[in-house]
Design a protein around this motif. Structure first.
Motif, PDB file in Angstrom:
ATOM      1  N   HIS A  10       0.993  -1.263  -0.015  1.00 52.62           N
ATOM      2  CA  HIS A  10       0.015  -0.022  -0.171  1.00 52.62           C
ATOM      3  C   HIS A  10       1.023   1.282   0.161  1.00 52.62           C
ATOM      4  O   HIS A  10       1.718   1.592   0.881  1.00 52.62           O
ATOM      5  CB  HIS A  10      -0.833   0.107   1.236  1.00 52.62           C
ATOM      6  CG  HIS A  10      -1.743   1.185   1.221  1.00 52.62           C
ATOM      7  ND1 HIS A  10      -1.527   2.350   1.635  1.00 52.62           N
ATOM      8  CD2 HIS A  10      -3.070   1.150   0.850  1.00 52.62           C
ATOM      9  CE1 HIS A  10      -2.562   3.273   1.533  1.00 52.62           C
ATOM     10  NE2 HIS A  10      -3.707   2.362   1.032  1.00 52.62           N
ATOM     11  N   GLY A  60      -4.639   2.159  -5.117  1.00 54.82           N
ATOM     12  CA  GLY A  60      -3.672   2.434  -4.224  1.00 54.82           C
ATOM     13  C   GLY A  60      -2.860   1.179  -3.581  1.00 54.82           C
ATOM     14  O   GLY A  60      -1.780   1.311  -2.918  1.00 54.82           O
ATOM     15  N   ILE A  61      -3.236  -0.167  -4.188  1.00 54.04           N
ATOM     16  CA  ILE A  61      -2.557  -1.366  -3.975  1.00 54.04           C
ATOM     17  C   ILE A  61      -1.771  -1.755  -4.639  1.00 54.04           C
ATOM     18  O   ILE A  61      -2.262  -1.741  -6.157  1.00 54.04           O
ATOM     19  CB  ILE A  61      -3.685  -2.299  -3.262  1.00 54.04           C
ATOM     20  CG1 ILE A  61      -4.666  -1.846  -2.217  1.00 54.04           C
ATOM     21  CG2 ILE A  61      -2.862  -3.722  -2.895  1.00 54.04           C
ATOM     22  CD1 ILE A  61      -4.127  -1.874  -1.009  1.00 54.04           C
ATOM     23  N   THR A  62      -0.551  -2.111  -4.699  1.00 55.07           N
ATOM     24  CA  THR A  62       0.387  -2.524  -5.564  1.00 55.07           C
ATOM     25  C   THR A  62       0.532  -4.001  -5.265  1.00 55.07           C
ATOM     26  O   THR A  62       1.087  -4.435  -4.378  1.00 55.07           O
ATOM     27  CB  THR A  62       1.663  -1.711  -5.686  1.00 55.07           C
ATOM     28  OG1 THR A  62       1.382  -0.499  -5.641  1.00 55.07           O
ATOM     29  CG2 THR A  62       2.395  -2.047  -6.929  1.00 55.07           C
ATOM     30  N   THR A  94     -10.807  -2.062   3.955  1.00 50.29           N
ATOM     31  CA  THR A  94      -9.756  -2.434   3.172  1.00 50.29           C
ATOM     32  C   THR A  94      -8.681  -3.270   3.845  1.00 50.29           C
ATOM     33  O   THR A  94      -7.978  -3.981   3.169  1.00 50.29           O
ATOM     34  CB  THR A  94      -9.090  -0.876   3.093  1.00 50.29           C
ATOM     35  OG1 THR A  94     -10.139  -0.034   2.495  1.00 50.29           O
ATOM     36  CG2 THR A  94      -7.990  -0.899   2.100  1.00 50.29           C
ATOM     37  N   VAL A  98      -7.090  -6.582   2.102  1.00 52.04           N
ATOM     38  CA  VAL A  98      -5.936  -6.555   1.870  1.00 52.04           C
ATOM     39  C   VAL A  98      -5.252  -8.074   2.667  1.00 52.04           C
ATOM     40  O   VAL A  98      -4.662  -8.703   2.157  1.00 52.04           O
ATOM     41  CB  VAL A  98      -4.962  -5.542   2.526  1.00 52.04           C
ATOM     42  CG1 VAL A  98      -3.444  -5.750   2.584  1.00 52.04           C
ATOM     43  CG2 VAL A  98      -5.369  -4.177   1.712  1.00 52.04           C
TER      44      VAL A  98
END
Length: 181
Positions: A10, A60-62, A94, A98
């Motif tokens: 993140h 926004g999450i890679t 979120t 995740v």
């Protein structure tokens, strides 16, 4: 092509990671994460050293994975999309999403590790089969090496015996005057 490293981040904070082989993936992953955040493109492929880093950037999450071969881009892309789509879309939390994704990545990487270990076990067993009893292998080689000598001696004895018999017959025939001299 093997996926050797993967992580979920993140921003620049790595939330979960798994490496199949030893190496300093963290430094390279940090460089890749910086570039991904600067570009803000959904998919990126970056080569650093002998590894190719594939990324998927969504909300926004890679999702990142490293491969040892840059020729195939389909498998890493499918891997990252599978990890991303494994999240529960009904879950608005979120952190829970995740965590779920991290668990999925971990399970996939553990399966990859099991596959690699199975291959290594097969390779080791193939290599050790011939080396288990070197004395027996050496004795077998000696036996096979001596076979041509035995055959040669056998043939030599047959030829000598045949010549001796023929010579004896000729001498007998000459002595009995059957063959005139």
């Amino acid at each position: 092509m093997t996926i050797t490293y993967s992580c979920v981040a993140h921003g620049r904070a790595v939330l979960a990671e798994l490496a199949l082989t030893g190496g300093s993936y963290q430094e390279a992953a940090a460089k890749v994460l910086r570039q991904v955040l600067l570009k803000a493109e959904p998919e990126t492929i970056i080569q650093i050293g002998s590894y190719v880093y594939h990324t998927l950037f969504i909300d926004g999450i890679t999702y990142l994975c490293a491969t040892d071969n840059g020729l195939d881009t389909m498998a890493p892309s499918a891997f990252l999309k599978k990890v991303e789509y494994n999240k529960n879309p009904r879950d608005n939390n979120t952190v829970s999403a995740v965590k779920s994704q991290v668990t999925d990545v971990k399970n996939i990487m553990l399966r990859n590790i099991d596959t690699v270990l199975e291959r290594e076990t097969e390779t080791v067993s193939i290599l050790t089969e011939g080396a288990e009893d070197p004395q027996a292998t050496a004795e077998e080689f000696e036996k096979t090496r001596k076979i041509p000598k035995r055959i040669w001696w056998k043939c030599f004895k047959i030829v000598i015996t045949t010549l001796t018999i023929l010579l004896s017959i000729i001498i007998i025939l000459l002595r009995t005057h059957i063959i005139p001299t």
